[in-house]
Enzyme design. Structure first.
Site, mmCIF file in Angstrom:
data_model
loop_
_atom_site.group_PDB
_atom_site.id
_atom_site.type_symbol
_atom_site.label_atom_id
_atom_site.label_comp_id
_atom_site.label_asym_id
_atom_site.label_seq_id
_atom_site.Cartn_x
_atom_site.Cartn_y
_atom_site.Cartn_z
ATOM 1 N N ARG A 82 0.810 -1.223 0.000
ATOM 2 C CA ARG A 82 0.000 0.000 0.000
ATOM 3 C C ARG A 82 0.843 1.272 0.000
ATOM 4 N NH1 ARG A 82 -2.117 -3.989 3.035
ATOM 5 N NH2 ARG A 82 -4.272 -4.599 2.605
ATOM 6 N N HIS A 109 -0.849 -2.626 -4.641
ATOM 7 C CA HIS A 109 -0.341 -3.563 -5.657
ATOM 8 C C HIS A 109 -0.345 -3.007 -7.079
ATOM 9 C CE1 HIS A 109 0.000 -6.365 -2.512
ATOM 10 N NE2 HIS A 109 -1.128 -7.021 -2.630
ATOM 11 N N HIS A 183 3.199 -13.096 -5.155
ATOM 12 C CA HIS A 183 2.077 -13.097 -4.203
ATOM 13 C C HIS A 183 1.409 -14.479 -4.140
ATOM 14 C CE1 HIS A 183 -1.424 -11.689 -1.993
ATOM 15 N NE2 HIS A 183 -0.966 -10.443 -2.004
ATOM 16 N N GLU A 318 5.341 -12.700 1.548
ATOM 17 C CA GLU A 318 5.755 -11.835 0.443
ATOM 18 C C GLU A 318 7.006 -11.054 0.851
ATOM 19 O OE1 GLU A 318 2.121 -9.485 -0.594
ATOM 20 O OE2 GLU A 318 1.286 -10.890 0.875
#
Length: 353
Positions: A82, A109, A183, A318
């Site tokens: 974000r 993303h 991801h 991630e």
């Protein structure tokens, strides 16, 4: 090592055909990857008894991915995670991005058409003990609101040591920000085995970056000790789940750089006791986002063989730079200037015990 490829369809408005690649080694491990969104569609690995199972959440056809998905196996970029209010500033110029995460009104993303929505060019590198797929594309200046023309290469490879490689390289013609991740959602019991709560997780991280109600870092870096975020020793996820609101883990952890293997730091180790499968994560990135799939029940996701994925049926580890780093100058730098090369590497090593 063995590599095969097949036609997998096409994406409207994009001239490059979609391919599905299958990478196999002599240890019984098989990985499938498509050049649409650099998606890892399948990872099959043996358990302690040699039984094979699919250990990532995903689909069997391109059409299913085109219908939408919560980033199953895809690349996230140009900036993963974000950015506050979708805004960042470089050298006095403000860049306004899409605020495409409805619950938080933040940018996430790379926007609604991020790197995961494009068909990438590809090149194949076959070595004696490894096969690498080099996916590449040019993200033009202004794409999704970002400044600078970005030349990106994302390499995904499999070797004979059951190591899956995720490498990123990028260059730019103007100052920009970059944060690229894979991801994938993992379930080492098998993609259709239900909750991941029984997995034992170790995170090589003594600190994390707390967030506000909109999932944006406050700027603090806090210790995990004494909280439900303490995975510094192996712990069943269910044991810490009751110590966090809603049983939700969606946190960025600061990787401890003291335990290294060459240029890589140990980020995480995931162990599934029933099958004996282990996944060790090593990376050059400074952080790792642990997400336990809490929101998977928000929509009906019917995956491989029609199995319905519910909340906590898969987890993400991630490796990344920190969320909102463009607006947090004391976080590790995500600025990329002309003449520089953004380069980060991650290994997911699969084994049994």
């Amino acid at each position: 090592m063995k590599l095969t490829s097949e036609s997998w369809g096409e994406v409207e408005g994009q001239s490059q055909p979609v391919k599905l690649f299958t990478l196999e080694n002599s240890q019984g491990m098989k990985v499938q990857v498509t050049n649409y969104g650099c998606i890892v569609t399948s990872i099959t690995t043996p358990d302690r008894d040699g039984q094979l199972a699919e250990v990532v959440l995903g689909y069997e056809s391109l059409e299913r991915y085109l219908e939408g998905h919560p980033f199953f196996g895809a690349i996230a970029g140009r900036y993963a995670n974000r950015i506050k209010d979708g805004r960042y500033e470089l050298d006095g110029e403000v860049f306004q991005l899409e605020t495409n995460e409805p619950p938080t009104a933040q940018h996430i993303h790379g926007g609604s058409k991020g790197f995961d929505k494009y068909v990438w060019d590809f090149a194949v590198e076959q070595q004696h003990e490894a096969v690498y797929l080099h996916f590449s594309r040019v993200s033009p200046d202004g794409e999704s609101g970002y400044g600078g023309t970005l030349h990106v290469t994302h390499t995904i490879g499999l070797d004979e040591h059951n190591q899956l490689h995720f490498n990123f390289k990028a260059t730019t013609d103007k100052p920009t920000v970059v944060n690229l991740v894979n991801h994938s959602y993992y379930n080492l019991g098998g993609h259709d085995s239900g909750l991941v709560d029984g997995h034992e997780l170790t995170l090589y991280a003594d600190f994390y970056t707390p967030v506000n109600e909109n999932m944006i870092p406050t700027g603090e870096i806090l210790v995990v000790k004494g909280t439900g975020l303490d995975f510094t020793l192996p712990v069943e996820i269910r044991d810490n789940k009751g110590k966090v609101p809603g049983g939700t883990f969606d946190h960025n952890f600061v990787i401890n750089q003291k335990r290294k293997l060459g240029e890589y730091a140990y980020a995480a180790e995931l162990y599934e006791p029933l099958t004996g499968r282990v996944m060790t994560v090593l990376t050059t990135q400074p952080g790792v986002q642990f997400y336990n799939g809490a929101k998977l029940s928000n929509k009906a996701w019917f995956g491989r063989n029609g199995y319905k994925y519910e909340s906590f049926d898969g987890l993400c580890l991630e490796t990344q730079h920190f969320p909102d780093s463009p607006n947090q100058p004391h976080f590790p730098n995500v600025r990329l200037n002309p003449g520089e090369v953004f380069e980060e590497k991650t290994i997911h090593r699969f084994s049994v015990k």
